[in-house]
Design a protein around this motif. Structure first.
Motif, PDB file in Angstrom:
ATOM      1  N   TRP A   1       0.838  -1.200   0.000  1.00  0.00           N
ATOM      2  CA  TRP A   1       0.000   0.000   0.000  1.00  0.00           C
ATOM      3  C   TRP A   1       0.874   1.251   0.000  1.00  0.00           C
ATOM      4  O   TRP A   1       0.641   2.190  -0.769  1.00  0.00           O
ATOM      5  CB  TRP A   1      -0.946  -0.003   1.206  1.00  0.00           C
ATOM      6  N   ARG A   2       1.887   1.265   0.851  1.00  0.00           N
ATOM      7  CA  ARG A   2       2.746   2.448   0.949  1.00  0.00           C
ATOM      8  C   ARG A   2       3.462   2.725  -0.369  1.00  0.00           C
ATOM      9  O   ARG A   2       3.588   3.876  -0.789  1.00  0.00           O
ATOM     10  CB  ARG A   2       3.748   2.284   2.091  1.00  0.00           C
ATOM     11  N   VAL A   3       3.925   1.667  -1.036  1.00  0.00           N
ATOM     12  CA  VAL A   3       4.600   1.841  -2.329  1.00  0.00           C
ATOM     13  C   VAL A   3       3.616   2.410  -3.355  1.00  0.00           C
ATOM     14  O   VAL A   3       3.904   3.404  -4.031  1.00  0.00           O
ATOM     15  CB  VAL A   3       5.206   0.509  -2.825  1.00  0.00           C
ATOM     16  N   LEU A   4       2.447   1.802  -3.471  1.00  0.00           N
ATOM     17  CA  LEU A   4       1.479   2.262  -4.464  1.00  0.00           C
ATOM     18  C   LEU A   4       0.990   3.672  -4.163  1.00  0.00           C
ATOM     19  O   LEU A   4       0.849   4.497  -5.075  1.00  0.00           O
ATOM     20  CB  LEU A   4       0.305   1.286  -4.559  1.00  0.00           C
ATOM     21  N   ALA A   5       0.749   3.983  -2.892  1.00  0.00           N
ATOM     22  CA  ALA A   5       0.297   5.327  -2.522  1.00  0.00           C
ATOM     23  C   ALA A   5       1.383   6.361  -2.816  1.00  0.00           C
ATOM     24  O   ALA A   5       1.093   7.456  -3.308  1.00  0.00           O
ATOM     25  CB  ALA A   5      -0.104   5.361  -1.048  1.00  0.00           C
ATOM     26  N   ALA A   6       2.641   6.010  -2.540  1.00  0.00           N
ATOM     27  CA  ALA A   6       3.743   6.936  -2.797  1.00  0.00           C
ATOM     28  C   ALA A   6       3.927   7.202  -4.282  1.00  0.00           C
ATOM     29  O   ALA A   6       4.309   8.301  -4.689  1.00  0.00           O
ATOM     30  CB  ALA A   6       5.041   6.391  -2.194  1.00  0.00           C
TER      31      ALA A   6
ATOM     32  N   ILE B   1      14.577   3.935  -6.009  1.00  0.00           N
ATOM     33  CA  ILE B   1      14.405   2.987  -4.906  1.00  0.00           C
ATOM     34  C   ILE B   1      14.757   3.670  -3.580  1.00  0.00           C
ATOM     35  O   ILE B   1      14.052   3.515  -2.583  1.00  0.00           O
ATOM     36  CB  ILE B   1      15.269   1.723  -5.115  1.00  0.00           C
ATOM     37  N   GLY B   2      15.835   4.434  -3.548  1.00  0.00           N
ATOM     38  CA  GLY B   2      16.252   5.111  -2.319  1.00  0.00           C
ATOM     39  C   GLY B   2      15.207   6.085  -1.818  1.00  0.00           C
ATOM     40  O   GLY B   2      14.873   6.097  -0.628  1.00  0.00           O
ATOM     41  N   ALA B   3      14.681   6.923  -2.708  1.00  0.00           N
ATOM     42  CA  ALA B   3      13.648   7.880  -2.309  1.00  0.00           C
ATOM     43  C   ALA B   3      12.375   7.149  -1.886  1.00  0.00           C
ATOM     44  O   ALA B   3      11.713   7.540  -0.923  1.00  0.00           O
ATOM     45  CB  ALA B   3      13.361   8.851  -3.455  1.00  0.00           C
ATOM     46  N   LEU B   4      12.046   6.081  -2.604  1.00  0.00           N
ATOM     47  CA  LEU B   4      10.857   5.300  -2.276  1.00  0.00           C
ATOM     48  C   LEU B   4      11.011   4.635  -0.901  1.00  0.00           C
ATOM     49  O   LEU B   4      10.044   4.563  -0.133  1.00  0.00           O
ATOM     50  CB  LEU B   4      10.609   4.260  -3.364  1.00  0.00           C
ATOM     51  N   ALA B   5      12.208   4.191  -0.570  1.00  0.00           N
ATOM     52  CA  ALA B   5      12.457   3.610   0.757  1.00  0.00           C
ATOM     53  C   ALA B   5      12.173   4.643   1.842  1.00  0.00           C
ATOM     54  O   ALA B   5      11.529   4.334   2.853  1.00  0.00           O
ATOM     55  CB  ALA B   5      13.889   3.093   0.852  1.00  0.00           C
TER      56      ALA B   5
ATOM     57  N   LEU C   1      10.158   7.268   1.617  1.00  0.00           N
ATOM     58  CA  LEU C   1       8.720   7.569   1.619  1.00  0.00           C
ATOM     59  C   LEU C   1       7.883   6.462   2.245  1.00  0.00           C
ATOM     60  O   LEU C   1       6.819   6.725   2.806  1.00  0.00           O
ATOM     61  CB  LEU C   1       8.231   7.810   0.186  1.00  0.00           C
ATOM     62  N   THR C   2       8.355   5.225   2.128  1.00  0.00           N
ATOM     63  CA  THR C   2       7.547   4.085   2.578  1.00  0.00           C
ATOM     64  C   THR C   2       7.995   3.525   3.924  1.00  0.00           C
ATOM     65  O   THR C   2       7.472   2.505   4.368  1.00  0.00           O
ATOM     66  CB  THR C   2       7.575   2.956   1.528  1.00  0.00           C
ATOM     67  N   LEU C   3       8.972   4.174   4.546  1.00  0.00           N
ATOM     68  CA  LEU C   3       9.464   3.761   5.866  1.00  0.00           C
ATOM     69  C   LEU C   3      10.077   2.368   5.837  1.00  0.00           C
ATOM     70  O   LEU C   3       9.955   1.603   6.789  1.00  0.00           O
ATOM     71  CB  LEU C   3       8.338   3.819   6.907  1.00  0.00           C
ATOM     72  N   ALA C   4      10.750   2.043   4.734  1.00  0.00           N
ATOM     73  CA  ALA C   4      11.329   0.710   4.562  1.00  0.00           C
ATOM     74  C   ALA C   4      12.838   0.811   4.399  1.00  0.00           C
ATOM     75  O   ALA C   4      13.361   1.820   3.924  1.00  0.00           O
ATOM     76  CB  ALA C   4      10.734   0.031   3.339  1.00  0.00           C
ATOM     77  N   LYS C   5      13.522  -0.249   4.768  1.00  0.00           N
ATOM     78  CA  LYS C   5      14.958  -0.337   4.495  1.00  0.00           C
ATOM     79  C   LYS C   5      15.120  -0.657   3.015  1.00  0.00           C
ATOM     80  O   LYS C   5      14.328  -1.390   2.436  1.00  0.00           O
ATOM     81  CB  LYS C   5      15.595  -1.414   5.354  1.00  0.00           C
ATOM     82  N   GLN C   6      16.158  -0.090   2.417  1.00  0.00           N
ATOM     83  CA  GLN C   6      16.327  -0.213   0.971  1.00  0.00           C
ATOM     84  C   GLN C   6      16.407  -1.664   0.481  1.00  0.00           C
ATOM     85  O   GLN C   6      15.731  -1.999  -0.500  1.00  0.00           O
ATOM     86  CB  GLN C   6      17.541   0.594   0.529  1.00  0.00           C
ATOM     87  N   PRO C   7      17.167  -2.564   1.102  1.00  0.00           N
ATOM     88  CA  PRO C   7      17.203  -3.949   0.590  1.00  0.00           C
ATOM     89  C   PRO C   7      15.830  -4.625   0.655  1.00  0.00           C
ATOM     90  O   PRO C   7      15.437  -5.351  -0.257  1.00  0.00           O
ATOM     91  CB  PRO C   7      18.205  -4.653   1.503  1.00  0.00           C
ATOM     92  N   THR C   8      15.093  -4.369   1.736  1.00  0.00           N
ATOM     93  CA  THR C   8      13.756  -4.945   1.882  1.00  0.00           C
ATOM     94  C   THR C   8      12.830  -4.389   0.806  1.00  0.00           C
ATOM     95  O   THR C   8      12.054  -5.132   0.190  1.00  0.00           O
ATOM     96  CB  THR C   8      13.188  -4.621   3.289  1.00  0.00           C
TER      97      THR C   8
ATOM     98  N   HIS D   1      14.680  16.419  10.073  1.00  0.00           N
ATOM     99  CA  HIS D   1      15.360  15.210  10.518  1.00  0.00           C
ATOM    100  C   HIS D   1      15.537  14.142   9.441  1.00  0.00           C
ATOM    101  O   HIS D   1      16.097  13.083   9.726  1.00  0.00           O
ATOM    102  CB  HIS D   1      14.608  14.622  11.720  1.00  0.00           C
ATOM    103  N   ALA D   2      15.081  14.409   8.248  1.00  0.00           N
ATOM    104  CA  ALA D   2      15.244  13.444   7.151  1.00  0.00           C
ATOM    105  C   ALA D   2      16.723  13.350   6.776  1.00  0.00           C
ATOM    106  O   ALA D   2      17.442  14.345   6.821  1.00  0.00           O
ATOM    107  CB  ALA D   2      14.420  13.868   5.945  1.00  0.00           C
TER     108      ALA D   2
END
Length: 154
Positions: free
Chosen positions: A49-54, A63-67, A69-76, A151-152
């Motif tokens: 959901w977070r990926v599609l909403a973003a 991928i880095g910016a999407l990580a 935005l979606t509160l995820a670690k980049q490899p995950t 803080h980003a």
């Protein structure tokens, strides 16, 4: 030794009632839980959901910016994007020399999957902010955006 009165909070309660990270986490949890049930009922995981909403209002995103935005670690997130691309929800265009520079965009299928949820999210937000006036709601969002910007990671 005097007992604390029932009306005064204990020192521990006073701390968590005033500690910003705790307040932010608790507010996020309370506000998100109800909507997350709707996301799962629609057949998406919260990270999907977070990926599609973003991506819903962007042409593409790294991928880095999407990580971020979606509160995820980049490899995950990279693994999730690969699965979502295989399912036709997103498209991925790899960077010339580095997978971390891949560009991700939402597909028509992904947009169709998230369209109704975006409407549900807007309704959910209105219910959450019902006790706030429009100016207060805007101020809350602006304050959170400023806090994020300060803080980003740079």
């Amino acid at each position: 030794m005097a007992q604390p009165s029932r009306s005064s909070p204990s020192p521990q309660a006073a701390f968590v009632d005033g500690y910003l990270p705790y307040l932010l986490a608790r507010a996020s949890h309370l506000v998100s839980c109800e909507f997350h049930r709707e996301v799962e009922a629609a057949g998406l995981s919260i990270p999907e959901w977070r990926v599609l909403a973003a991506l819903a209002d962007r042409s593409e995103c790294t991928i880095g910016a999407l990580a971020d935005l979606t509160l995820a670690k980049q490899p995950t997130l990279t693994k999730l994007v690969d699965r979502m691309a295989a399912g036709g929800l997103v498209a991925r265009r790899n960077g010339a020399h580095d997978r971390r520079h891949a560009m991700v965009s939402i597909t028509a299928r992904g947009r169709a999957r998230v369209r109704a949820l975006l409407g549900q999210a807007a309704l959910h937000e209105r219910r959450v902010l019902d006790g706030f006036g429009p100016a207060q709601a805007d101020q809350l969002k602006d304050t959170l955006r400023r806090l994020i910007a300060l803080h980003a990671p740079r």
